[in-house]
Motif scaffolding. Structure first.
Motif, PDB file in Angstrom:
ATOM      1  N   ILE A  66       7.018  -1.390   8.200  1.00 33.93           N
ATOM      2  CA  ILE A  66       6.646  -2.931   9.074  1.00 33.93           C
ATOM      3  C   ILE A  66       6.773  -4.021   7.765  1.00 33.93           C
ATOM      4  O   ILE A  66       7.023  -4.599   7.164  1.00 33.93           O
ATOM      5  CB  ILE A  66       5.360  -2.646   9.870  1.00 33.93           C
ATOM      6  CG1 ILE A  66       5.477  -2.613  10.836  1.00 33.93           C
ATOM      7  CG2 ILE A  66       4.796  -5.135   9.085  1.00 33.93           C
ATOM      8  CD1 ILE A  66       4.325  -2.947  11.906  1.00 33.93           C
ATOM      9  N   CYS A  91      13.592  -4.654  11.612  1.00 37.60           N
ATOM     10  CA  CYS A  91      14.126  -4.662  12.497  1.00 37.60           C
ATOM     11  C   CYS A  91      15.245  -4.919  12.821  1.00 37.60           C
ATOM     12  O   CYS A  91      15.994  -5.660  13.306  1.00 37.60           O
ATOM     13  CB  CYS A  91      13.161  -4.497  13.310  1.00 37.60           C
ATOM     14  SG  CYS A  91      13.301  -3.589  14.953  1.00 37.60           S
ATOM     15  N   VAL A 140       6.676   0.214  16.093  1.00 34.53           N
ATOM     16  CA  VAL A 140       7.752   0.206  15.429  1.00 34.53           C
ATOM     17  C   VAL A 140       8.712   0.715  15.934  1.00 34.53           C
ATOM     18  O   VAL A 140       8.776   1.419  16.745  1.00 34.53           O
ATOM     19  CB  VAL A 140       7.417   0.337  14.009  1.00 34.53           C
ATOM     20  CG1 VAL A 140       9.281   0.249  13.189  1.00 34.53           C
ATOM     21  CG2 VAL A 140       6.425  -0.403  13.403  1.00 34.53           C
TER      22      VAL A 140
END
Length: 106
Positions: free
Chosen positions: A64, A69, A93
């Motif tokens: 993160i 992403c 995640v």
């Protein structure tokens, strides 16, 4: 017998054989509260047996903090989501973000 002091430095030839440090060790572990550069611990306070494997929560925190992403298109520092709904704690995640974090660390 030689008169070397007991605190002699480790020879460079031996030091080079150490495995590389995991990049997730750069962040604080949200699960076991291990500080950056310290190994994750068990509930009893002992170092984890898997020496090079940090807690899964620490791996997620590292992903993160460092990676974009490609699945949900969020920037570093923003948690992943599924169509605007926060992901469950069991898989916070996306798998592709873990891969991106590994690639950026290498």
């Amino acid at each position: 017998m030689t008169d070397r002091p007991r605190s002699a430095p480790m020879p460079a030839a031996l030091r080079q054989g150490r495995p590389p440090r995991h990049p997730a060790l750069a962040v604080r572990c949200p699960h076991c509260s291990a500080t950056p550069d310290m190994r994750c611990t068990t509930r009893a306070g002992r170092a984890r047996v898997q020496r090079l494997d940090p807690c899964p929560a620490r791996l997620a925190a590292h992903a993160i903090a460092t990676a974009v992403c490609t699945t949900c298109q969020v920037t570093p520092g923003t948690p992943c989501h599924d169509d605007g709904i926060q992901r469950p704690d069991s898989s916070p995640v996306h798998n592709r973000r873990y891969e991106e974090a590994q690639e950026t660390a290498a």
